[in-house]
Design an enzyme around this catalytic site. Structure first.
Site, PDB file in Angstrom:
ATOM      1  N   ALA A  34       0.814  -1.209   0.000  1.00 33.87           N
ATOM      2  CA  ALA A  34       0.000   0.000   0.000  1.00 33.87           C
ATOM      3  C   ALA A  34       0.854   1.269   0.000  1.00 33.87           C
ATOM      4  O   ALA A  34       0.590   2.222  -0.747  1.00 33.87           O
ATOM      5  CB  ALA A  34      -0.936  -0.002   1.203  1.00 33.87           C
ATOM      6  N   ARG A 167      -6.807  -4.930   7.374  1.00 37.93           N
ATOM      7  CA  ARG A 167      -6.534  -6.237   6.779  1.00 37.93           C
ATOM      8  C   ARG A 167      -6.804  -7.306   7.839  1.00 37.93           C
ATOM      9  O   ARG A 167      -5.969  -7.568   8.707  1.00 37.93           O
ATOM     10  CB  ARG A 167      -5.076  -6.321   6.302  1.00 37.93           C
ATOM     11  CG  ARG A 167      -4.726  -5.365   5.176  1.00 37.93           C
ATOM     12  CD  ARG A 167      -5.404  -5.777   3.869  1.00 37.93           C
ATOM     13  NE  ARG A 167      -4.968  -4.936   2.758  1.00 37.93           N
ATOM     14  CZ  ARG A 167      -5.558  -3.806   2.383  1.00 37.93           C
ATOM     15  NH1 ARG A 167      -6.630  -3.368   3.048  1.00 37.93           N
ATOM     16  NH2 ARG A 167      -5.110  -3.118   1.362  1.00 37.93           N
ATOM     17  N   LYS A 224     -13.867   7.298   1.362  1.00 37.24           N
ATOM     18  CA  LYS A 224     -13.890   6.673   0.043  1.00 37.24           C
ATOM     19  C   LYS A 224     -15.206   5.947  -0.177  1.00 37.24           C
ATOM     20  O   LYS A 224     -15.608   5.122   0.635  1.00 37.24           O
ATOM     21  CB  LYS A 224     -12.712   5.702  -0.092  1.00 37.24           C
ATOM     22  CG  LYS A 224     -11.340   6.383  -0.032  1.00 37.24           C
ATOM     23  CD  LYS A 224     -10.209   5.378   0.013  1.00 37.24           C
ATOM     24  CE  LYS A 224     -10.086   4.718   1.365  1.00 37.24           C
ATOM     25  NZ  LYS A 224      -8.866   3.885   1.500  1.00 37.24           N
ATOM     26  N   LYS A 227     -16.991   3.655  -6.577  1.00 33.99           N
ATOM     27  CA  LYS A 227     -17.359   4.281  -7.854  1.00 33.99           C
ATOM     28  C   LYS A 227     -18.249   5.512  -7.667  1.00 33.99           C
ATOM     29  O   LYS A 227     -18.382   6.331  -8.581  1.00 33.99           O
ATOM     30  CB  LYS A 227     -18.055   3.269  -8.754  1.00 33.99           C
ATOM     31  CG  LYS A 227     -19.379   2.758  -8.220  1.00 33.99           C
ATOM     32  CD  LYS A 227     -19.973   1.733  -9.166  1.00 33.99           C
ATOM     33  CE  LYS A 227     -21.312   1.213  -8.632  1.00 33.99           C
ATOM     34  NZ  LYS A 227     -21.903   0.201  -9.536  1.00 33.99           N
ATOM     35  N   GLU A 228     -18.834   5.653  -6.469  1.00 30.54           N
ATOM     36  CA  GLU A 228     -19.679   6.822  -6.206  1.00 30.54           C
ATOM     37  C   GLU A 228     -18.859   8.081  -5.952  1.00 30.54           C
ATOM     38  O   GLU A 228     -19.406   9.183  -5.960  1.00 30.54           O
ATOM     39  CB  GLU A 228     -20.593   6.552  -5.011  1.00 30.54           C
ATOM     40  CG  GLU A 228     -21.493   5.335  -5.165  1.00 30.54           C
ATOM     41  CD  GLU A 228     -22.385   5.418  -6.383  1.00 30.54           C
ATOM     42  OE1 GLU A 228     -22.876   6.523  -6.683  1.00 30.54           O
ATOM     43  OE2 GLU A 228     -22.597   4.378  -7.039  1.00 30.54           O
ATOM     44  N   GLY A 254      -5.482  -1.474  -5.475  1.00 31.44           N
ATOM     45  CA  GLY A 254      -4.663  -0.291  -5.697  1.00 31.44           C
ATOM     46  C   GLY A 254      -5.469   0.976  -5.892  1.00 31.44           C
ATOM     47  O   GLY A 254      -4.918   2.079  -5.857  1.00 31.44           O
ATOM     48  N   GLY A 256      -7.699   2.365  -3.896  1.00 26.93           N
ATOM     49  CA  GLY A 256      -7.677   3.184  -2.690  1.00 26.93           C
ATOM     50  C   GLY A 256      -6.355   3.897  -2.488  1.00 26.93           C
ATOM     51  O   GLY A 256      -6.314   5.049  -2.042  1.00 26.93           O
ATOM     52  N   ASP A 257      -5.264   3.228  -2.843  1.00 26.39           N
ATOM     53  CA  ASP A 257      -3.938   3.857  -2.753  1.00 26.39           C
ATOM     54  C   ASP A 257      -3.815   4.982  -3.773  1.00 26.39           C
ATOM     55  O   ASP A 257      -3.239   6.034  -3.492  1.00 26.39           O
ATOM     56  CB  ASP A 257      -2.843   2.822  -2.978  1.00 26.39           C
ATOM     57  CG  ASP A 257      -2.898   1.684  -1.972  1.00 26.39           C
ATOM     58  OD1 ASP A 257      -3.254   1.941  -0.807  1.00 26.39           O
ATOM     59  OD2 ASP A 257      -2.597   0.538  -2.356  1.00 26.39           O
TER      60      ASP A 257
END
Length: 315
Positions: A34, A167, A224, A227-228, A254, A256-257
């Site tokens: 990340a 995680r 976050k 897709k919205e 990836g 979110g990163d």
């Protein structure tokens, strides 16, 4: 140095075919992590960024260091551990669903990070220190190292950026929750997802998530929403920023990163809150267009074309 980040990167083996790993014979080798994802995405956007970790004195460790250095990220503070190996990661793919992930990272070099591995002058030289909950989960010594780095950064006027990145294959939520919330209280910028809001705060409502973290002392909360898009909040300002539709995402790992990197890029460029969110959404969306954890991160020119702010002539 604009941004410094640190954490474990592993060698990723991505199968050529779908189905259970016992039937897979060929893999593509790349890297996963990340923090290095964020560093690479920022470097592609034109920023001066440093990443460090602890790697094994092995070919996998040398491969990781070479790849990240080749992306334009400073790796001068990476520590080589002669006693522990570099971590590995295998993906198992099935059609149209997110892949299963198998870690081989127990007692890895990075999980043995300790405070003496930190270069405090290096951290002090940056504008932002970015950390994630993954490193907090690796081991007690890694956790202690992250808290020490963050406390030092805050004492030296370096902004702290934090992605909880839960995680549950690494630790139980009962252990994770108090540690992540303790770190959240030290963060200036935080990037929770709705699922992390549910696990940490008991709510998936973006406004409630933002208010809780603001009340803890965070200056900016970027929730976050996939897709919205995202919901962004400061004490005196908040808004939803619409995302970009990707009809056929190739790989969501990836994203979110990429979102975090895009947002931090906007912060470094003194963008408005909305401008930071738009860039974050675009980089995160583009990450899903390519198979792999970091391969899809765009250059500045590519993301500007994607956002429609620069004309694109293809031939």
């Amino acid at each position: 140095m604009e941004i410094v980040t640190f954490g474990e990167s592993m060698v990723l083996f991505n199968p050529d075919t779908t189905g259970p790993l016992r039937y897979v014979h060929n893999f593509n080798k790349s890297i996963a992590g990340a923090e290095s994802n964020v560093a690479i995405a920022l470097a592609r956007l034109g920023h001066h960024v440093g990443w460090f970790s602890k790697i094994g004195d092995d070919e996998f460790g040398r491969y990781i260091k070479a790849i990240i250095r080749g992306e334009g990220v400073d790796v001068s503070r990476v520590v080589t551990d002669p006693h522990n190996n570099t971590g590995l990661l295998f993906k198992e793919r099935f059609a149209h669903v997110n892949p299963n992930v198998y870690y081989y990272r127990k007692n890895s070099a990075a999980s043995n990070m300790v405070i003496k591995d930190l270069d405090f002058d290096y951290i002090k030289s940056s504008k932002i220190l970015h950390v994630t909950g993954i490193t907090l989960a690796l081991s007690p010594s890694a956790r202690e190292t992250v808290f020490k780095a963050v406390e030092f950064a805050k004492a030296n006027n370096v902004l702290v950026s934090f992605d909880p990145n839960i995680r549950l294959k690494l630790w139980r939520i009962e252990e994770a929750r108090p540690t992540l919330l303790e770190m959240a209280k030290l963060a200036d910028i935080i990037f929770p997802g709705q699922d992390e809001g549910r696990l940490l705060l008991g709510t998936e409502d973006p406004k409630e998530i933002a208010r809780e973290f603001l009340d803890m002392g965070c200056k900016i909360v970027a929730v976050k929403l996939g897709k919205e898009g995202c919901y962004l909040a400061k004490q005196e300002e908040d808004e939803f920023v619409t995302g970009y539709i990707v009809e056929k995402p190739e790989d969501t790992v990836g994203a979110g990163d990429g979102f975090a990197a895009g947002f931090l890029s906007g912060v470094l460029q003194n963008f408005s809150l909305r401008g930071c969110g738009q860039l974050a959404n675009a980089v995160g969306a583009m990450a899903t267009l390519v198979r792999g954890d970091m391969e899809g991160f765009p250059t500045l020119q590519q993301v500007q074309r994607f956002m429609g702010t620069e004309e694109y002539i293809d031939r």
